[in-house]
Every structure is written in C-alpha cells, then in structure tokens.
Write a protein that holds these residues in place. Structure first.
Motif, short mmCIF file in Angstrom:
data_model
loop_
_atom_site.label_atom_id
_atom_site.label_comp_id
_atom_site.label_asym_id
_atom_site.label_seq_id
_atom_site.Cartn_x
_atom_site.Cartn_y
_atom_site.Cartn_z
N ILE A 122 -7.73 -14.82 -5.71
CA ILE A 122 -7.10 -15.58 -4.75
C ILE A 122 -8.25 -16.53 -4.33
O ILE A 122 -9.59 -16.03 -4.32
N ALA A 123 -7.96 -17.71 -3.94
CA ALA A 123 -8.77 -18.83 -3.42
C ALA A 123 -8.07 -19.83 -2.62
O ALA A 123 -6.90 -19.85 -2.32
N VAL A 124 -8.82 -20.41 -1.62
CA VAL A 124 -8.33 -21.42 -0.88
C VAL A 124 -8.58 -22.92 -1.35
O VAL A 124 -9.86 -22.82 -1.76
N PRO A 125 -8.14 -23.82 -1.23
CA PRO A 125 -8.53 -25.12 -1.64
C PRO A 125 -9.97 -25.81 -0.73
O PRO A 125 -10.02 -25.32 0.33
N THR A 126 -10.63 -26.41 -1.36
CA THR A 126 -12.03 -26.84 -0.92
C THR A 126 -11.68 -28.36 -0.82
O THR A 126 -11.41 -28.92 -1.73
N TYR A 127 -12.51 -29.04 0.07
CA TYR A 127 -12.56 -30.46 0.18
C TYR A 127 -13.90 -31.14 0.38
O TYR A 127 -14.58 -30.64 1.25
N PRO A 128 -14.25 -32.25 -0.26
CA PRO A 128 -15.61 -32.69 -0.14
C PRO A 128 -15.40 -33.48 1.37
O PRO A 128 -14.55 -33.73 1.81
N THR A 129 -16.72 -33.12 1.84
CA THR A 129 -17.02 -33.86 3.35
C THR A 129 -18.31 -34.67 3.17
O THR A 129 -19.23 -34.71 2.43
N ARG A 130 -18.44 -35.46 4.11
CA ARG A 130 -19.32 -36.42 4.40
C ARG A 130 -19.45 -37.10 5.85
O ARG A 130 -18.52 -36.71 6.48
N VAL A 131 -20.74 -37.34 6.25
CA VAL A 131 -20.89 -38.00 7.77
C VAL A 131 -21.07 -39.58 7.38
O VAL A 131 -22.00 -39.86 6.85
N THR A 132 -20.38 -40.37 7.95
CA THR A 132 -20.55 -41.92 7.91
C THR A 132 -20.59 -42.49 9.26
O THR A 132 -19.71 -42.47 10.05
N ASN A 133 -21.79 -43.08 9.43
CA ASN A 133 -22.13 -43.24 10.90
C ASN A 133 -21.78 -42.57 11.95
O ASN A 133 -21.06 -42.91 13.15
N GLY A 134 -21.75 -41.11 11.82
CA GLY A 134 -21.82 -40.25 12.92
C GLY A 134 -20.38 -39.42 12.89
O GLY A 134 -19.91 -38.67 13.72
N THR A 135 -19.50 -40.11 12.04
CA THR A 135 -18.16 -39.61 12.04
C THR A 135 -17.98 -38.80 10.62
O THR A 135 -18.56 -38.96 9.46
N VAL A 136 -17.34 -37.58 10.79
CA VAL A 136 -16.97 -36.69 9.93
C VAL A 136 -15.96 -37.37 8.72
O VAL A 136 -14.79 -37.57 9.46
N GLU A 137 -15.85 -37.26 7.68
CA GLU A 137 -14.90 -37.48 6.81
C GLU A 137 -14.68 -36.75 5.72
O GLU A 137 -15.62 -36.00 5.32
N VAL A 138 -13.20 -36.45 5.59
CA VAL A 138 -12.92 -35.41 4.27
C VAL A 138 -12.17 -36.52 3.39
O VAL A 138 -11.23 -36.90 3.47
N SER A 139 -12.19 -35.83 2.00
CA SER A 139 -11.51 -36.37 0.95
C SER A 139 -10.60 -35.31 0.55
O SER A 139 -10.83 -34.28 0.11
N VAL A 140 -9.06 -35.71 0.50
CA VAL A 140 -8.05 -34.62 0.24
C VAL A 140 -7.69 -35.09 -1.27
O VAL A 140 -6.74 -34.10 -1.81
#
Length: 120
Positions: free
Chosen positions: A101-119
């Motif tokens: 069993i697993a849940v999906p994972t998503y890449p994250t990053r911080v750009t200029n203090g803002t959290v971003e996620v790629s789906v």
C-alpha cells in the motif's frame, strides 16, 4: 484548505503550483491544499525539509493525511495516519506496515519564500 488556480510551467515541462509561504507552515504539522483537483498533504519537518503526499488515507478513504503525526522510523521521515495509525514514508509514500500500500508523493521546492508543489 488552500485552492490553487494557476499552473506556471518551467523549462523542463514540470508544472509547479504556489501553495503558501514557507514561514506559514508550522514544523511537524500538516497542511492540506487542493492542487489542480488533487488533495495534497504538505509537511514541514523540524530540519526544514518539505514533503508532499496525497491527502487520502488508503485504509479509511478519508482525506486526513495532513492531520497525521509526523516523525521518523530510523532515519526515514514518516507520517502516521490519524485514523488507524498506519505509518507511511514521506519520501516514497510506501506504507511501512504493509509495503503493498502507498500514497502518492509530490516534488516540493521553495521559490522566493513560497512553497511550490509539482503534481505532474
């Protein structure tokens, strides 16, 4: 829950979605965001690392992963579901109690203090 509307495209074709300010995330607590129709559970660890997994608990079917308890098993950062306490890797999404069993994972990053996620 935060709803994200626009989808900027990077040179590599990944679509990064702005979620919130990094400073708004409380260490060791989860936050939920709706990103392009997907519920994401976002976590900030005490060491500053960010993790994003699907917000749906595969055991109960409830969208509650963001309310889970985060910690570690050995060196592995994990989240325990709030419903039945199954433990999932925040890196791979695999359930450490039942590896099928697993849940999906998503890449994250911080750009200029803002959290971003790629789906994508």
């Amino acid at each position: 829950m935060t709803t994200v509307q626009k989808a900027p495209v990077t040179r590599t074709g990944e679509r990064w979605e702005a979620i919130c300010a990094y400073a708004d995330l409380i260490p060791e607590r989860g936050a939920a965001a709706l990103v392009r129709g997907r519920q994401i559970a976002l976590f900030r660890a005490y060491d500053g690392r960010l993790f994003a997994v699907g917000n749906r608990d595969p055991y109960s079917g409830a969208y509650v992963m963001s309310r889970g308890i985060i910690g570690t098993r050995g060196d592995e950062p994990v989240v325990a579901t709030p419903m039945h306490k199954q433990v999932f890797s925040l890196v791979t999404g695999v359930c450490l109690d039942e590896p099928a069993i697993a849940v999906p994972t998503y890449p994250t990053r911080v750009t200029n203090g803002t959290v971003e996620v790629s789906v994508e």
